[in-house]
Design an enzyme around this catalytic site. Structure first.
Site, short mmCIF file in Angstrom:
data_model
loop_
_atom_site.label_atom_id
_atom_site.label_comp_id
_atom_site.label_asym_id
_atom_site.label_seq_id
_atom_site.Cartn_x
_atom_site.Cartn_y
_atom_site.Cartn_z
CD GLU A 1 28.23 5.55 101.77
OE1 GLU A 1 27.45 4.61 101.75
OE2 GLU A 1 27.88 6.42 100.96
CB CYS B 1 18.23 -6.08 114.42
SG CYS B 1 18.04 -5.93 115.66
CB CYS C 1 25.32 9.02 106.12
SG CYS C 1 26.43 6.84 107.30
CD GLU D 1 17.82 -1.77 104.29
OE1 GLU D 1 16.58 -2.00 104.21
OE2 GLU D 1 18.14 -0.13 103.82
CG ASN D 2 19.94 -7.42 111.11
OD1 ASN D 2 19.37 -7.08 111.59
ND2 ASN D 2 20.90 -8.78 110.31
CG ASN E 1 22.24 0.17 100.98
OD1 ASN E 1 21.88 -0.70 99.39
ND2 ASN E 1 20.70 0.50 101.24
CB CYS F 1 29.38 6.38 105.31
SG CYS F 1 28.79 5.50 105.40
CB CYS G 1 26.28 3.25 104.56
SG CYS G 1 25.29 3.85 105.47
N1 THU Z 1 22.49 4.67 103.42
C1 THU Z 1 23.69 4.27 102.20
O1 THU Z 1 24.39 2.69 102.04
N2 THU Z 1 24.81 4.68 102.28
C2 THU Z 1 24.25 6.49 102.15
O2 THU Z 1 25.49 7.28 102.24
C3 THU Z 1 23.06 6.86 102.97
C4 THU Z 1 22.71 5.58 103.29
C5 THU Z 1 21.40 3.00 102.62
C6 THU Z 1 21.09 2.73 104.70
C7 THU Z 1 19.84 2.38 104.52
O3 THU Z 1 20.28 0.80 104.00
C8 THU Z 1 19.71 3.01 103.43
O4 THU Z 1 20.25 3.51 102.34
C9 THU Z 1 18.21 4.13 103.29
O5 THU Z 1 19.14 4.77 104.84
#
Ligand code: THU
Length: 169
Positions: free
Chosen positions: A80, A72, A112, A69-70, A67, A115, A78
């Site tokens: 996946e 913003c 999620c 993140e940003n 994952n 994804c 994610c």
């Molecule tokens: N996240 C994923 O990378 N994959 C998932 O299946 C669920 C959530 C990440 C998104 C965010 O960076 C962090 O987990 C918290 O939600």
């Protein structure tokens, strides 16, 4: 009318929890790569690290992603989607299986909703197995999993039943 639902995705098998040690070597390898790529997660806002892998059909190659993140929030990706975007841009569009590794003490971390739809886009009429494992505390890249660790064996059609998909494009 039955033909209208004939192509609806049906899971090839029900979900099952098994031990890591009982899995085939190629599935263990997929999970190990997901554990390793998770260590590269860029998650300064949530502190929740995720690693995902997909095995390409053409050469059996593993595509991995974490994952990202940003500040913003909405531009975050994610694990996946990172893995699949890497694979698509490398020319692979068909996948044999996927794996997701994260850590919550009392629950498996499954993909999620966004994804799930993203994975569905690159799944044919055949189901795609997805293996979900925990990156337990204290585990390192040297010993990521123990043989008795639980692994959820699910699939995209279990995770996203009757999904939206266009069949003629
Ligand atoms: N996240 C994923 O990378 N994959 C998932 O299946 C669920 C959530 C990440 C998104 C965010 O960076 C962090 O987990 C918290 O939600």
């Amino acid at each position: 009318m039955a033909h209208l639902i004939k192509r609806f995705a049906t899971p090839s098998k029900p979900e099952l929890v098994v031990t890591y040690g009982s899995l085939d070597a190629d599935v263990q390898e997929l999970l190990l790569s997901a554990f390793t790529v998770r260590l590269r997660a860029y998650a300064p806002y949530s502190n929740f690290k995720v690693g995902a892998t997909f095995r390409g059909k053409a050469r059996g190659e593993i595509f991995s992603g974490c994952n990202v993140e940003n500040s913003c929030f909405s531009p975050s990706s994610c694990a996946e989607r990172t893995a699949l975007t890497k694979a698509i841009s490398e020319g692979e569009r068909e996948f044999l299986a996927g794996a997701v590794v994260a850590y919550q003490p009392d629950v498996f971390t499954t993909p999620c909703g966004v994804c799930r739809q993203f994975i569905r886009e690159f799944t044919s009429d055949n189901d795609m197995p997805i293996y979900v494992a925990q990156a337990r505390e204290g585990r390192t890249a040297e010993t990521p999993f123990a043989n008795e660790d639980p692994v959820l064996c699910t699939s995209i059609f279990n995770l996203l039943p009757n999904s939206f998909h266009t069949y003629q494009i």
